[in-house]
Scaffold this motif. Structure first.
Motif, PDB file in Angstrom:
ATOM      1  N   GLY A  86      -5.982  -9.026 -18.848  1.00  6.52           N
ATOM      2  CA  GLY A  86      -5.330  -8.977 -17.543  1.00  6.52           C
ATOM      3  C   GLY A  86      -4.440 -10.183 -17.337  1.00  6.52           C
ATOM      4  O   GLY A  86      -4.541 -11.185 -18.042  1.00  6.52           O
ATOM      5  N   ALA A  87      -3.530 -10.076 -16.360  1.00  4.95           N
ATOM      6  CA  ALA A  87      -2.628 -11.180 -16.027  1.00  4.95           C
ATOM      7  C   ALA A  87      -2.268 -11.099 -14.560  1.00  4.95           C
ATOM      8  O   ALA A  87      -2.234 -10.011 -13.979  1.00  4.95           O
ATOM      9  CB  ALA A  87      -1.368 -11.133 -16.892  1.00  4.95           C
ATOM     10  N   GLU A  88      -2.012 -12.261 -13.962  1.00  4.06           N
ATOM     11  CA  GLU A  88      -1.632 -12.289 -12.554  1.00  4.06           C
ATOM     12  C   GLU A  88      -0.774 -13.509 -12.274  1.00  4.06           C
ATOM     13  O   GLU A  88      -0.856 -14.526 -12.968  1.00  4.06           O
ATOM     14  CB  GLU A  88      -2.871 -12.325 -11.658  1.00  4.06           C
ATOM     15  N   GLN A  89       0.072 -13.410 -11.247  1.00  4.12           N
ATOM     16  CA  GLN A  89       0.869 -14.538 -10.800  1.00  4.12           C
ATOM     17  C   GLN A  89       0.089 -15.280  -9.729  1.00  4.12           C
ATOM     18  O   GLN A  89      -0.443 -14.688  -8.785  1.00  4.12           O
ATOM     19  CB  GLN A  89       2.212 -14.075 -10.235  1.00  4.12           C
ATOM     20  N   LEU A  90       0.006 -16.615  -9.878  1.00  4.31           N
ATOM     21  CA  LEU A  90      -0.717 -17.436  -8.914  1.00  4.31           C
ATOM     22  C   LEU A  90       0.206 -17.991  -7.845  1.00  4.31           C
ATOM     23  O   LEU A  90      -0.246 -18.411  -6.791  1.00  4.31           O
ATOM     24  CB  LEU A  90      -1.416 -18.593  -9.642  1.00  4.31           C
ATOM     25  N   GLY A  91       1.489 -17.992  -8.132  1.00  4.28           N
ATOM     26  CA  GLY A  91       2.462 -18.536  -7.198  1.00  4.28           C
ATOM     27  C   GLY A  91       3.524 -19.319  -7.935  1.00  4.28           C
ATOM     28  O   GLY A  91       3.214 -20.088  -8.848  1.00  4.28           O
ATOM     29  N   GLY A  92       4.788 -19.108  -7.570  1.00  4.91           N
ATOM     30  CA  GLY A  92       5.872 -19.799  -8.244  1.00  4.91           C
ATOM     31  C   GLY A  92       5.907 -19.458  -9.722  1.00  4.91           C
ATOM     32  O   GLY A  92       5.907 -18.297 -10.111  1.00  4.91           O
ATOM     33  N   ASP A  93       5.917 -20.494 -10.561  1.00  5.39           N
ATOM     34  CA  ASP A  93       5.941 -20.308 -12.008  1.00  5.39           C
ATOM     35  C   ASP A  93       4.553 -20.360 -12.633  1.00  5.39           C
ATOM     36  O   ASP A  93       4.424 -20.472 -13.842  1.00  5.39           O
ATOM     37  CB  ASP A  93       6.813 -21.395 -12.655  1.00  5.39           C
ATOM     38  N   ARG A  94       3.515 -20.274 -11.822  1.00  8.11           N
ATOM     39  CA  ARG A  94       2.143 -20.380 -12.324  1.00  8.11           C
ATOM     40  C   ARG A  94       1.501 -19.005 -12.459  1.00  8.11           C
ATOM     41  O   ARG A  94       1.606 -18.157 -11.575  1.00  8.11           O
ATOM     42  CB  ARG A  94       1.305 -21.260 -11.401  1.00  8.11           C
ATOM     43  N   TYR A  95       0.802 -18.825 -13.596  1.00  5.20           N
ATOM     44  CA  TYR A  95       0.172 -17.543 -13.911  1.00  5.20           C
ATOM     45  C   TYR A  95      -1.216 -17.785 -14.473  1.00  5.20           C
ATOM     46  O   TYR A  95      -1.554 -18.894 -14.898  1.00  5.20           O
ATOM     47  CB  TYR A  95       1.017 -16.768 -14.947  1.00  5.20           C
ATOM     48  N   ARG A  96      -2.007 -16.740 -14.467  1.00  2.00           N
ATOM     49  CA  ARG A  96      -3.331 -16.789 -15.103  1.00  2.00           C
ATOM     50  C   ARG A  96      -3.484 -15.541 -15.972  1.00  2.00           C
ATOM     51  O   ARG A  96      -3.272 -14.420 -15.506  1.00  2.00           O
ATOM     52  CB  ARG A  96      -4.446 -16.840 -14.069  1.00  2.00           C
ATOM     53  N   ILE A  97      -3.832 -15.771 -17.221  1.00  2.26           N
ATOM     54  CA  ILE A  97      -4.084 -14.661 -18.125  1.00  2.26           C
ATOM     55  C   ILE A  97      -5.557 -14.686 -18.504  1.00  2.26           C
ATOM     56  O   ILE A  97      -6.108 -15.748 -18.829  1.00  2.26           O
ATOM     57  CB  ILE A  97      -3.179 -14.727 -19.371  1.00  2.26           C
TER      58      ILE A  97
END
Length: 209
Positions: free
Chosen positions: A119-130
Motif C-alpha cells: 500500500g501507499a499513501e500521501q502524508l502531505g506535501g512531498d511526504r509519502y508512506r509506503i
C-alpha cells in the motif's frame, strides 16, 4: 507540490450541488509509469548503535528493484526491492564477514533481503508512506517506510528520473537477528533498534506496446 498531489478546481462544480470536483495536475500525472531503480545512483543503508555510545553505519552495494508510480492515485503505486546480503559494507572487513555469517544474516542460506509493497499513501506535501512486507533471513514482517519525493528530471542521456529518500526503524530481533554480547559496564554490544535509510533514483522504463 507532491508527486501525487491533487488540486481543487473552484470553477468545476456540479450544476446542482456544492461538491467540488478535483482535477489532477497534468505534470504530475505525466510521471505515471514503471521505473527501474538505478543502483549506481541509489543507496540502501542502515545505522545501529554500537557499545551503547556510538553509531555504526553500513550499506548494501548490490540491489535492484522497480517502482510503479501513479500520478493520479497514490494507493495504486507499488515498489519491489531485492538486496544482496553478501554486499554488506561497513568499512571493516572482519565486521562485514561477521554480519554475513550465521550470527547475523547467514548470507549463504538467505542471500537476499526483499521488500514488496502492499500500500501507499500521501502524508502531505512531498511526504509519502509506503507499507509492505520485509523479508530477512526467511522471516517476513510488515514494514512502513516514510519517504520524501525529491523531484523529477530528464538526465543528459534522455532518461526520465524520479528521486525519493526516506527511512524506517525496525527491531532486528523481529527478523531473528538476535546475536549480542553483554558489556562489563552494562548494556549490550549491538542495539536491537536499526534505522534503515533509502536514497533512490529510478529511471522510467519504455512503455510496452
Amino acid at each position: 507540490m507532491g508527486i501525487f498531489s491533487r488540486k481543487s478546481s473552484t470553477a468545476a462544480t456540479a450544476t446542482r450541488g456544492t461538491t467540488a470536483v478535483l482535477d489532477v495536475d497534468p505534470a504530475l500525472a505525466a510521471l505515471t509509469g514503471d521505473y527501474a531503480i538505478d543502483p549506481a545512483h541509489s543507496s540502501i543503508g542502515f545505522t545501529v548503535r554500537h557499545a551503547m555510545v556510538t553509531n555504526v553505519k553500513g550499506s548494501f552495494a548490490e540491489h535492484e528493484g522497480s517502482l510503479h508510480l501513479d500520478g493520479t492515485d497514490p494507493s495504486r503505486s507499488t515498489a519491489s526491492i531485492d538486496v544482496k546480503i553478501e554486499s554488506v559494507d561497513t568499512g571493516i572487513k572482519d565486521r562485514d564477514a561477521h554480519l554475513r555469517g550465521d550470527d547475523f544474516f547467514d548470507a549463504a542460506a538467505f542471500p537476499l533481503m526483499a521488500f514488496r509493497s502492499t500500500g501507499a499513501e500521501q502524508l502531505g506535501g512531498d511526504r509519502y508512506r509506503i507499507t509492505g512486507d520485509l523479508t530477512i533471513k526467511g522471516v517476513t514482517r510488515p514494514l512502513a517506510i516514510d519517504l520524501e519525493f525529491n523531484g523529477s528530471a530528464t538526465d543528459v542521456y534522455g532518461n526520465e528520473r524520479v528521486g525519493f529518500e526516506g527511512s524506517a526503524e525496525i527491531l532486528r530481533s523481529d527478523w531473528g537477528l538476535t546475536w549480542n554480547a553483554a558489556l562489563e559496564t552494562g548494556g549490550v554490544m549491538v542495539s536491537d533498534k536499526v534505522k534503515l535509510t533509502f536514497d533512490i533514483s529510478a529511471v522510467k522504463t519504455a512503455a510496452q506496446a
